[in-house]
Design a protein around this motif. Sequence first.
Motif, short mmCIF file in Angstrom:
data_model
loop_
_atom_site.label_atom_id
_atom_site.label_comp_id
_atom_site.label_asym_id
_atom_site.label_seq_id
_atom_site.Cartn_x
_atom_site.Cartn_y
_atom_site.Cartn_z
N HIS A 152 26.37 -5.07 22.29
CA HIS A 152 24.93 -4.70 22.13
C HIS A 152 24.66 -4.95 20.74
O HIS A 152 25.10 -4.11 19.86
N PHE A 153 23.55 -5.62 20.56
CA PHE A 153 23.19 -6.31 19.12
C PHE A 153 21.99 -5.23 18.94
O PHE A 153 21.04 -5.40 19.63
N TYR A 154 22.19 -4.41 17.77
CA TYR A 154 21.03 -3.43 17.80
C TYR A 154 20.80 -3.32 16.18
O TYR A 154 21.21 -3.80 15.39
N ARG A 155 19.59 -2.57 16.08
CA ARG A 155 18.97 -2.31 14.86
C ARG A 155 18.82 -0.65 14.61
O ARG A 155 18.17 -0.14 15.69
N ASP A 156 19.08 -0.03 13.72
CA ASP A 156 19.00 1.33 13.50
C ASP A 156 17.56 2.05 13.94
O ASP A 156 17.35 3.10 14.37
N THR A 157 16.54 1.10 13.19
CA THR A 157 15.30 1.86 13.49
C THR A 157 14.59 1.44 14.78
O THR A 157 13.39 1.77 14.78
N THR A 158 15.15 0.65 15.65
CA THR A 158 14.66 0.17 16.89
C THR A 158 15.02 1.20 17.84
O THR A 158 15.96 1.69 18.36
N PHE A 159 13.83 1.94 18.52
CA PHE A 159 14.02 3.13 19.44
C PHE A 159 14.67 2.83 20.83
O PHE A 159 15.52 3.34 21.14
N ARG A 160 14.46 1.39 21.05
CA ARG A 160 14.92 1.05 22.46
C ARG A 160 16.55 0.86 22.34
O ARG A 160 17.06 0.93 23.44
N CYS A 161 16.74 0.72 21.21
CA CYS A 161 18.31 0.42 21.12
C CYS A 161 19.03 1.88 21.31
O CYS A 161 20.17 1.91 21.81
N GLN A 162 18.48 3.02 21.20
CA GLN A 162 18.83 4.29 21.36
C GLN A 162 18.74 4.44 23.01
O GLN A 162 19.82 5.15 23.20
N ILE A 163 17.81 4.11 23.53
CA ILE A 163 17.47 3.99 24.96
C ILE A 163 18.99 3.31 25.54
O ILE A 163 19.61 3.73 26.53
N MET A 164 19.30 2.03 25.13
CA MET A 164 20.36 1.21 25.54
C MET A 164 21.71 2.10 25.24
O MET A 164 22.44 1.99 26.19
N ASP A 165 21.85 2.62 24.18
CA ASP A 165 23.18 3.38 23.81
C ASP A 165 23.35 4.37 24.87
O ASP A 165 24.74 4.45 25.38
N LYS A 166 22.63 5.14 25.26
CA LYS A 166 22.48 6.19 26.03
C LYS A 166 23.31 5.61 27.53
O LYS A 166 24.04 6.18 28.26
N HIS A 167 22.57 4.47 28.02
CA HIS A 167 22.96 3.99 29.36
C HIS A 167 24.42 3.31 29.22
O HIS A 167 25.32 3.60 30.23
N LEU A 168 24.77 2.77 28.06
CA LEU A 168 25.95 1.96 27.93
C LEU A 168 27.21 2.97 27.67
O LEU A 168 28.29 2.66 28.16
#
Length: 283
Positions: A152-168
Amino acid sequence: MFPRGGFYKEHIHVLQSSNSIAFYFCTMSTALCKSSLRVNSVYCSFCRSEGIALHLKMAADTSVEILQKVLENEILQTTKVVEEHLDAEMQKLDQMDEDELERLKQRRLEALKKAKQQKQEWLSKGHGEYREIPSERDFFQEVKESKNVVCHFYRDTTFRCQIMDKHLTVLAKKHVETKFLKLNAEKSPFLCERLRIKVIPTLALIKDGKSQDYIVGFTDLGNTDDFTTETLEWRLGCADIINYSGNLMEPPFQNQKKFGTSFTKLEKKTIRGKKYDSDSDDD
């Protein structure tokens, strides 16, 4: 009762509002009614409302009986197939001698032992948990030692990355056969350029050290922030990056429309002037 002049038209109109079987029975009744008309009669004595109701009831009862017979036949056929399969398996076991049963038992034990060893090997390589790697160099090492990798390529300030974290996090524990990682896109510009990561979040799906597929944003997940873990699991299964046991022909998010799930309009925003965009509306 129907006037003589409008008898046939009105009668057929009533029948057409019912099902095809009712239409058939009442058409026969129409012929009887026409033959019973007298020269000096104004109304048909047979076609009273009670008569029509009786014929419609007879037709409905016939429809139910036919449907019941069809269902009973289907159930009997299915039961017969299952019983034949069970009988064949039981007969096969009955015909085995003690040596054959022992060999079968040993093969199953060996398969279980091998599966346990494989799981332990995966766990020793960091499978079974969703974790962050600190640098691009670590990415290449992690990918090299595992056959299936989701990063998962993410960015700290991107809200949708947090959503992806939960499912992964959930899927990493369920699918031990695959390694689940996350890497900060802002700290890995070379890798983002090489893998053509332009939207955040993006999942890079790596098989045998090569990028096989990408999940860019939430477009493949129903295009909504409220997608389920099962939907992401299905998408990973389509890429053959996990061992998926469901039906790949039926995406789980298709059923979400029935419950009024709203779809989020996506707006891409640049990240500090770099070549990849954010799939989140929040900055």
